[in-house]
Write an enzyme that holds these catalytic residues in place. Structure first.
Site, PDB file in Angstrom:
ATOM      1  N   VAL A   1       0.837  -1.206   0.000  1.00  0.00           N
ATOM      2  CA  VAL A   1       0.000   0.000   0.000  1.00  0.00           C
ATOM      3  C   VAL A   1       0.872   1.256   0.000  1.00  0.00           C
ATOM      4  CG1 VAL A   1      -1.768   1.300   1.236  1.00  0.00           C
ATOM      5  CG2 VAL A   1      -1.899  -1.193   1.142  1.00  0.00           C
ATOM      6  N   TYR A   2       1.904   1.269   0.838  1.00  0.00           N
ATOM      7  CA  TYR A   2       2.818   2.410   0.887  1.00  0.00           C
ATOM      8  C   TYR A   2       3.490   2.635  -0.459  1.00  0.00           C
ATOM      9  CZ  TYR A   2       7.096   4.995   2.105  1.00  0.00           C
ATOM     10  OH  TYR A   2       8.118   5.904   2.152  1.00  0.00           O
TER      11      TYR A   2
END
Length: 237
Positions: free
Chosen positions: A141-142
């Protein structure tokens, strides 16, 4: 044509988001700008962070720098605040994904909406990205949120450059030693260190701050829309 080798920021005002952790990249950026004369606002989000933010301010003031909340023109805006959970894809929740994108994408966008009227011609915006965004490592996600910030960097460089003469660039640190860094023997850290062309070590927060100083200075007035890796030459090819 004028020439300058001036890295002074006297009379300049800077906002550095996510700068409330004493051993973090944001605090190092704030210190590097203040030691060269800028007046910097120290930003934090949570009440629990207030004592640490105060520690950053006092450290800067003890060295003769200016750190406070200010009103007026903003010459330098550094979007440094970000969160990077290491959750595997199959365990990511909607709440976590929303939190990451709210902090890493919506935060910079809405801050710029608020700050843009106060950034004069010749001002600069610097987004703190990551070399991980091009490597497929770390949190899924990052490392999805940061390429979105890189894309905004390129878009804003055109949008704000033509209309307001404001430069916009992304600084992309490699793995950097902070209080929350994994140990050197962590598998992901070891893999990144093996990819580093220079010395095979973690970078320091001061090295990231130095890159921000250079990009924020008049020496970089013709540099915009760029993704600048500050990683010791990490090779992601």
């Amino acid at each position: 044509m004028s020439f300058t080798n001036d890295l002074s920021f006297h009379g300049k005002v800077a906002i550095v988001t996510g700068s409330g952790r004493p051993s973090g990249i944001g605090a190092a950026i704030a210190a590097a700008l203040t030691v060269r004369g800028a007046c910097v606002t120290i930003d934090y989000v949570y009440d629990a962070s207030a004592p640490r933010a105060a520690e950053v301010v006092e450290s800067i003031r003890a060295k003769g720098g200016k750190a406070t909340v200010v009103r007026g023109d903003i010459d330098i805006l550094v979007n440094n605040a970000g969160i990077a959970p290491m959750t595997p894809t199959v365990e990511v929740t909607p709440e976590e994904m929303a939190s990451v994108f709210r902090t890493n994408i919506q935060g910079p966008l809405f801050l710029i909406q608020a700050a843009l009227p106060y950034i004069p011609r010749g001002g600069c915006i610097i987004n703190i990205s990551t070399c991980l965004s091009r490597m497929g490592l770390h949190s899924p996600v990052y490392t999805t949120s940061k390429p979105a910030l890189d894309s905004l960097t390129h878009t804003w460089a055109l949008e704000f450059g033509r209309k307001f003469c404001i430069t916009v660039n992304a600084i992309a640190p490699g793995i950097t030693k902070t209080e929350i860094s994994p140990p050197n023997d962590h598998p992901e850290v070891r893999r990144l260190l093996d990819m580093t062309r220079l010395e095979g070590r973690m970078g320091t927060i001061e090295e990231i701050a130095d890159a921000v100083v250079l990009v924020a200075s008049p020496l970089s007035g013709w540099i915009t829309g760029q993704y600048i890796s500050v990683s010791g030459g990490v090779n992601w090819i």
